[in-house]
Motif scaffolding. Structure first.
Motif, PDB file in Angstrom:
ATOM      1  N   THR A   1      50.801  -2.615  12.413  1.00  0.00           N
ATOM      2  CA  THR A   1      51.020  -1.463  13.409  1.00  0.00           C
ATOM      3  C   THR A   1      51.411  -2.244  14.830  1.00  0.00           C
ATOM      4  N   LYS A   2      52.487  -1.589  15.422  1.00  0.00           N
ATOM      5  CA  LYS A   2      53.119  -2.401  16.731  1.00  0.00           C
ATOM      6  C   LYS A   2      52.536  -1.407  17.687  1.00  0.00           C
ATOM      7  N   PHE A   3      51.989  -2.309  18.914  1.00  0.00           N
ATOM      8  CA  PHE A   3      51.728  -1.615  20.241  1.00  0.00           C
ATOM      9  C   PHE A   3      52.176  -2.387  21.230  1.00  0.00           C
ATOM     10  N   PHE A   4      53.147  -1.612  21.916  1.00  0.00           N
ATOM     11  CA  PHE A   4      53.923  -2.297  22.816  1.00  0.00           C
ATOM     12  C   PHE A   4      54.145  -1.523  24.019  1.00  0.00           C
ATOM     13  N   GLY A   5      53.559  -1.675  25.252  1.00  0.00           N
ATOM     14  CA  GLY A   5      53.534  -1.197  26.366  1.00  0.00           C
ATOM     15  C   GLY A   5      52.985   0.036  26.422  1.00  0.00           C
ATOM     16  N   VAL A   6      51.710   0.014  25.937  1.00  0.00           N
ATOM     17  CA  VAL A   6      50.735   1.186  25.745  1.00  0.00           C
ATOM     18  C   VAL A   6      49.815   1.183  27.024  1.00  0.00           C
ATOM     19  N   GLU A   7      49.045   2.064  27.469  1.00  0.00           N
ATOM     20  CA  GLU A   7      48.253   2.560  28.469  1.00  0.00           C
ATOM     21  C   GLU A   7      47.295   3.039  27.989  1.00  0.00           C
ATOM     22  N   ASN A   8      46.026   2.857  28.586  1.00  0.00           N
ATOM     23  CA  ASN A   8      44.703   3.131  28.146  1.00  0.00           C
ATOM     24  C   ASN A   8      44.321   3.016  26.833  1.00  0.00           C
ATOM     25  N   LEU A   9      44.655   1.843  26.113  1.00  0.00           N
ATOM     26  CA  LEU A   9      44.028   1.602  25.119  1.00  0.00           C
ATOM     27  C   LEU A   9      43.329   0.179  25.343  1.00  0.00           C
ATOM     28  N   THR A  10      42.088   0.478  24.702  1.00  0.00           N
ATOM     29  CA  THR A  10      41.243  -0.832  25.060  1.00  0.00           C
ATOM     30  C   THR A  10      40.972  -1.503  23.629  1.00  0.00           C
ATOM     31  N   PRO A  11      40.633  -2.930  23.623  1.00  0.00           N
ATOM     32  CA  PRO A  11      40.355  -3.446  22.764  1.00  0.00           C
ATOM     33  C   PRO A  11      39.404  -3.073  21.699  1.00  0.00           C
TER      34      PRO A  11
ATOM     35  N   LYS B   1      39.642  -2.148  17.675  1.00  0.00           N
ATOM     36  CA  LYS B   1      38.634  -2.805  16.840  1.00  0.00           C
ATOM     37  C   LYS B   1      37.807  -1.687  15.776  1.00  0.00           C
ATOM     38  N   THR B   2      38.005  -0.486  16.205  1.00  0.00           N
ATOM     39  CA  THR B   2      37.428   0.393  15.388  1.00  0.00           C
ATOM     40  C   THR B   2      38.197   0.740  13.991  1.00  0.00           C
ATOM     41  N   GLY B   3      39.415   0.325  14.410  1.00  0.00           N
ATOM     42  CA  GLY B   3      40.389   0.354  13.082  1.00  0.00           C
ATOM     43  C   GLY B   3      40.373  -0.593  12.152  1.00  0.00           C
ATOM     44  N   LYS B   4      40.840  -0.376  10.969  1.00  0.00           N
ATOM     45  CA  LYS B   4      40.653  -1.298   9.883  1.00  0.00           C
ATOM     46  C   LYS B   4      42.150  -2.216  10.070  1.00  0.00           C
ATOM     47  N   ASN B   5      41.859  -3.530   9.639  1.00  0.00           N
ATOM     48  CA  ASN B   5      43.080  -4.546   9.574  1.00  0.00           C
ATOM     49  C   ASN B   5      43.641  -4.441  11.105  1.00  0.00           C
ATOM     50  N   TRP B   6      42.912  -4.034  11.830  1.00  0.00           N
ATOM     51  CA  TRP B   6      43.189  -4.315  13.455  1.00  0.00           C
ATOM     52  C   TRP B   6      43.998  -5.931  13.677  1.00  0.00           C
ATOM     53  N   SER B   7      43.310  -6.950  13.094  1.00  0.00           N
ATOM     54  CA  SER B   7      43.740  -8.160  13.419  1.00  0.00           C
ATOM     55  C   SER B   7      45.236  -8.512  12.799  1.00  0.00           C
ATOM     56  N   GLU B   8      45.701  -7.452  11.972  1.00  0.00           N
ATOM     57  CA  GLU B   8      46.875  -7.812  11.396  1.00  0.00           C
ATOM     58  C   GLU B   8      47.761  -6.966  12.188  1.00  0.00           C
ATOM     59  N   GLY B   9      47.488  -6.156  13.112  1.00  0.00           N
ATOM     60  CA  GLY B   9      48.449  -5.558  14.168  1.00  0.00           C
ATOM     61  C   GLY B   9      49.307  -6.419  14.696  1.00  0.00           C
ATOM     62  N   ILE B  10      50.477  -5.770  15.411  1.00  0.00           N
ATOM     63  CA  ILE B  10      51.352  -6.514  16.400  1.00  0.00           C
ATOM     64  C   ILE B  10      51.306  -6.110  17.516  1.00  0.00           C
ATOM     65  N   TYR B  11      51.181  -7.145  18.663  1.00  0.00           N
ATOM     66  CA  TYR B  11      50.670  -6.605  19.766  1.00  0.00           C
ATOM     67  C   TYR B  11      51.492  -7.123  20.915  1.00  0.00           C
ATOM     68  N   ASP B  12      51.818  -6.710  22.213  1.00  0.00           N
ATOM     69  CA  ASP B  12      52.371  -7.377  23.240  1.00  0.00           C
ATOM     70  C   ASP B  12      51.587  -8.423  23.764  1.00  0.00           C
TER      71      ASP B  12
ATOM     72  N   MET C   1      48.170  -7.050  25.735  1.00  0.00           N
ATOM     73  CA  MET C   1      47.130  -6.792  24.773  1.00  0.00           C
ATOM     74  C   MET C   1      46.560  -7.861  23.980  1.00  0.00           C
ATOM     75  N   LEU C   2      47.505  -8.893  23.492  1.00  0.00           N
ATOM     76  CA  LEU C   2      46.797  -9.930  22.871  1.00  0.00           C
ATOM     77  C   LEU C   2      45.917 -10.705  23.707  1.00  0.00           C
ATOM     78  N   ALA C   3      46.279 -10.816  24.914  1.00  0.00           N
ATOM     79  CA  ALA C   3      45.419 -11.640  25.756  1.00  0.00           C
ATOM     80  C   ALA C   3      43.976 -10.851  25.774  1.00  0.00           C
ATOM     81  N   ARG C   4      44.091  -9.469  25.748  1.00  0.00           N
ATOM     82  CA  ARG C   4      42.803  -8.642  25.956  1.00  0.00           C
ATOM     83  C   ARG C   4      41.775  -8.650  24.837  1.00  0.00           C
ATOM     84  N   LEU C   5      42.595  -8.751  23.590  1.00  0.00           N
ATOM     85  CA  LEU C   5      41.691  -8.884  22.394  1.00  0.00           C
ATOM     86  C   LEU C   5      41.066 -10.022  21.971  1.00  0.00           C
ATOM     87  N   LYS C   6      41.345 -11.204  22.736  1.00  0.00           N
ATOM     88  CA  LYS C   6      41.012 -12.465  22.486  1.00  0.00           C
ATOM     89  C   LYS C   6      39.547 -12.494  23.113  1.00  0.00           C
TER      90      LYS C   6
END
Length: 86
Positions: free
Chosen positions: A53-63, A67-78, A81-86
């Motif tokens: 799943t691709k997430f680019f330029g989204v607002e009000n989405l927290t890590p 992380k409540t979703g399944k396979n979130w580590s396989e998502g594609i992030y801007d 968001m990648l910096a916030r997920l680490k």
């Protein structure tokens, strides 16, 4: 706003610019969906499939929401968001 999309099959859906505030994506299949320039305020992603799943330029989405979703580590992030997920 506040759509109830529990268990919906939304694979490959393009949500760019969509109004999804408060949407309930619990257990939805969001594999390969594209979220761009959307506001995730009050959205729920619990057990949603976020594979590629691709997430680019989204607002009000927290890590924590992601992380409540399944396979979130396989998502594609801007980069932001990648910096916030680490």
């Amino acid at each position: 706003n506040y759509a109830n999309l529990i268990k919906a099959d939304l694979q490959e859906v393009d949500f760019v610019g969509a109004n999804i505030v408060g949407a309930n994506f619990i257990r939805a299949n969001l594999a390969q969906a594209y979220f761009g320039d959307v506001n995730f305020n009050q959205c729920r992603l619990n057990d949603a499939n976020l594979q590629k799943t691709k997430f680019f330029g989204v607002e009000n989405l927290t890590p924590e929401q992601i992380k409540t979703g399944k396979n979130w580590s396989e998502g594609i992030y801007d980069a932001k968001m990648l910096a916030r997920l680490k």
